[in-house]
Design an enzyme around this catalytic site. Sequence first.
Site: not given
Ligand code: ADP
Length: 204
Positions: A21, A96, A135, A141, A152
Amino acid sequence: MTASTTSTARLLIVGPQGSGKGTQGVRIADAYGIPVVSTGDIFRANIKEGTPLGKKVTAILQAGDLVSDELTGALVRDRLSQPDAVDGFLLDGYPRNAAQVAQLEGFLAEIDAALDAVILLDVPREEVFARLKVRAAEQGRADDTDAGIAHRLDIYERETAPILDAYGAKGIVDRIDGVGDLDEITERIFAALEVRGLVRAAAV
Ligand code: ADP
């Protein structure tokens, strides 16, 4: 009504962690001349800078849990009201879950707007798990441990994948095969958006 030369593109990219993404999102946003609004990036930047928001969410991200809908929603609403997002944006990582879908609908209704397309990057779980392991080794990370990745992905399958039903019912989901050559995947996305009449601002 007079014909307008301004086109908008309000897009959402959805897919499991590791589906690409981030990479594809930047390419799409560049082509359409719109900003990427990535909640994960915003949270990570705040953690890095040690802001009050960053302090609030550090442990949550570390555990791979979701930040509260209230906090996340307020952040997105503020971001979408900034001038560079007036003619469109590409959301990545938000909404989400079902509550956030409803929130977003409210924010967009306030500005008399709606999403034009939802790009679903389709990649099987085994493939994304393998990519995330790479990654983790390369970027280190904090949430890319085996348990963190699995957690996740579970949240994605349980809470995020179902939001596609709601968008599917509106007929705005483009399911894109996310396995293969990066450029080819970009072309698949551009082709799908073109079918919807979404006009790119720049050739890439
Ligand atoms: P990934 O898709 O690898 O989990 P992201 O960068 O999208 O990584 O998100 C990393 C973290 O940020 C998530 O695991 C969550 O803790 C938080 N986060 C991101 N977007 C949201 C959201 N829309 N609602 C709640 N928490 C979020």
